[in-house]
Design an enzyme around this catalytic site. Structure first.
Site, PDB file in Angstrom:
ATOM      1  N   GLU A 178      16.497  53.694  -8.945  1.00 14.90           N
ATOM      2  CA  GLU A 178      17.317  52.523  -8.654  1.00 14.90           C
ATOM      3  C   GLU A 178      18.482  52.504  -9.639  1.00 14.90           C
ATOM      4  OE1 GLU A 178      16.272  47.871  -7.819  1.00 14.90           O
ATOM      5  OE2 GLU A 178      15.037  49.046  -9.154  1.00 14.90           O
TER       6      GLU A 178
ATOM      7  N   CYS B 295       6.065  41.828  -2.345  1.00 14.49           N
ATOM      8  CA  CYS B 295       4.722  42.419  -2.342  1.00 14.49           C
ATOM      9  C   CYS B 295       4.792  43.711  -1.544  1.00 14.49           C
ATOM     10  CB  CYS B 295       3.733  41.443  -1.717  1.00 14.49           C
ATOM     11  SG  CYS B 295       2.155  42.207  -1.295  1.00 14.49           S
TER      12      CYS B 295
ATOM     13  N   CYS C 273      -0.158  38.130  -5.037  1.00 13.32           N
ATOM     14  CA  CYS C 273       0.664  37.782  -3.878  1.00 13.32           C
ATOM     15  C   CYS C 273       0.076  36.536  -3.221  1.00 13.32           C
ATOM     16  CB  CYS C 273       0.688  38.947  -2.900  1.00 13.32           C
ATOM     17  SG  CYS C 273       1.474  38.526  -1.344  1.00 13.32           S
TER      18      CYS C 273
ATOM     19  N   CYS D 127       2.309  43.436   1.826  1.00 16.99           N
ATOM     20  CA  CYS D 127       2.620  42.635   3.024  1.00 16.99           C
ATOM     21  C   CYS D 127       4.088  42.257   3.110  1.00 16.99           C
ATOM     22  CB  CYS D 127       1.739  41.383   3.074  1.00 16.99           C
ATOM     23  SG  CYS D 127       2.209  40.150   1.839  1.00 16.99           S
TER      24      CYS D 127
ATOM     25  N   ASP E 276      10.498  53.276 -11.416  1.00 17.85           N
ATOM     26  CA  ASP E 276      11.066  52.009 -11.861  1.00 17.85           C
ATOM     27  C   ASP E 276      11.407  52.157 -13.337  1.00 17.85           C
ATOM     28  OD1 ASP E 276      11.811  49.256 -11.709  1.00 17.85           O
ATOM     29  OD2 ASP E 276       9.988  48.797 -12.822  1.00 17.85           O
TER      30      ASP E 276
ATOM     31  N   ASP F 269       5.416  46.239 -12.581  1.00 19.96           N
ATOM     32  CA  ASP F 269       6.248  47.442 -12.558  1.00 19.96           C
ATOM     33  C   ASP F 269       5.793  48.454 -11.513  1.00 19.96           C
ATOM     34  OD1 ASP F 269       7.860  46.554 -14.779  1.00 19.96           O
ATOM     35  OD2 ASP F 269       6.113  46.961 -16.034  1.00 19.96           O
TER      36      ASP F 269
ATOM     37  N   CYS G 214      -1.069  37.696   0.668  1.00 21.45           N
ATOM     38  CA  CYS G 214      -2.213  38.570   0.949  1.00 21.45           C
ATOM     39  C   CYS G 214      -3.167  38.671  -0.238  1.00 21.45           C
ATOM     40  CB  CYS G 214      -1.741  39.966   1.370  1.00 21.45           C
ATOM     41  SG  CYS G 214      -1.082  40.937  -0.003  1.00 21.45           S
TER      42      CYS G 214
HETATM   43 ZN   LIG Z   1       1.211  40.475  -0.197  1.00 21.14          ZN
END
Ligand SMILES: [Zn+2]
Length: 378
Positions: A271, A324, A343, A327, A187, A353, A346
């Site tokens: 990316e 996330c 999150c 999940c 990243d 990052d 979860c």
């Molecule tokens: Zn999650």
């Protein structure tokens, strides 16, 4: 496989003189071509092609009394100047590249000259047409057939030769199977140069930051000097030297970093869309210029290819920093200044990052599989 190597060369005073004239001729052809093309277009609405129309003028100019001095130069280099001009126009007309209109080359800037016929090199010398061998510092023995030599002179007056060799050895076939543990997502960010999916945060090294600070100081000093004064000329040289140090320090660091990343992994995921988008934001672009991810990605690309490893460039938008990685829950909004978050689905606590880098890795694995690779889970 083609292999490039750049070496420092040490011309004698006489040779430096010849090189100066050679660079001057190349610059002259480029600038004259640009002037003719702009004029024809403005006055007559006529689009000339540098590759054909300007190149055709070279033999005519060489026979003329006014431009006869062009015969002193290696003619290949002059033809190449026409090709470079053509490429500059192609970049200008390519909507994807967003390049500006070609600009005249200045005698104050970096100079270069391309030679591909009658070139040769030895243990500590290189040779181009129309001049005796030039002393060079070649660090390692080169094998393969020498294809071309590009001579250059930096703003600070150092001479270099970039040698391109063609070797018999073919590039290794790209890996058909990779291990998920050998895939790394990078990243590219502003707080760090890059953060990888293993949780390593890679900052620009201290020596680079120091060189950048030094450059900034010298630039400020230059802006205070009176135009046209001898002090301004001196200050300009100091800026050029400081700039050269920054460029070299960055290049060196990026070579080592990309080498290490490629050695340690089987596939690297970056990316590219994000880099492009951030470049559009002028204020961010300055920082990005400092981080120069683009140059890092290029180095990763060819080093990966040399080793038969993979570099995946993600150029489609996906909500990498909002998702996330555990999940796949997507948050609606994510402010740029939030460094860590939990999150809501979860309850995993994320470093923004590292989470993004993990999503880049997953996205890359999806692309590797789509391309027909087998990716084994850990
Ligand atoms: Zn999650």
């Amino acid at each position: 496989m083609l292999k490039a190597v750049k070496v420092r060369i040490y011309p004698t005073a006489e040779q430096a003189d010849w090189l100066n004239r050679q660079f001057g001729s190349v610059r002259f052809v480029y600038n004259a071509g640009l002037r003719i093309m702009s004029h024809r277009y403005k006055r007559h609405g006529q689009s000339l092609n540098a590759r054909h129309d300007i190149k055709k003028l070279l033999p005519v100019a060489k026979k003329s009394r006014k431009y006869g001095w062009l015969t002193e130069s290696d003619s290949i280099a002059l033809q190449q100047a026409c090709l470079h001009l053509d490429q500059a126009f192609q970049r200008f007309f390519d909507p994807k590249q967003k390049a500006g209109y070609p600009r005249f080359k200045s005698k104050r800037g970096r100079q270069s000259s391309y030679h591909c016929v009658g070139v040769n090199s030895g243990d500590n010398w290189i040779r181009v047409p129309k001049i005796k061998a030039i002393k060079a510092r070649i660090h390692r023995p080169m094998d393969g057939k020498l294809k071309s030599i590009t001579l250059s002179r930096t703003v600070t007056g150092k001479h270099y030769a970039a040698l391109l060799f063609e070797t018999e050895q073919a590039a290794p076939a790209p890996l058909k199977a990779v291990d998920a543990a050998g895939v790394v997502g990078l990243d590219m960010g502003l707080s760090h140069l890059a953060i990888d999916s293993n949780g390593h945060k890679i900052a620009n090294p201290r020596f680079l930051k120091q060189a950048q600070r030094n450059l900034k100081r010298k630039q400020q000093a230059l802006s205070r000097k009176q135009k046209g004064s001898a002090n301004r000329a001196k200050a300009r040289l100091l800026v050029a030297r400081a700039h050269e140090r920054v460029v070299n320090a960055r290049k060196d660091f990026q070579h080592k970093l990309s080498r290490q990343i490629v050695d340690d992994n089987q596939a690297v995921i970056v990316e590219t869309l994000k880099v492009k988008n951030m470049m559009k934001n002028a204020r961010l672009a300055r920082h990005i210029g400092d981080a120069s991810w683009h140059a890092l990605i290029e180095k990763l690309a060819y080093k990966a290819e040399e080793k038969g490893k993979h570099l995946v460039k993600l150029d489609q938008w996906f909500p990498g920093s909002k998702t996330c990685h555990v999940c796949q829950h997507k948050s609606d909004t994510m402010l740029l200044n939030i460094r860590s978050w939990a999150c809501p689905a979860c309850h995993t606590r994320h470093d923004r990052d590292i989470n993004a880098a993990l999503n880049i890795k997953h996205q890359g694995i999806v692309q590797l599989k789509t391309a027909g690779l087998s990716v084994s889970a850990h």
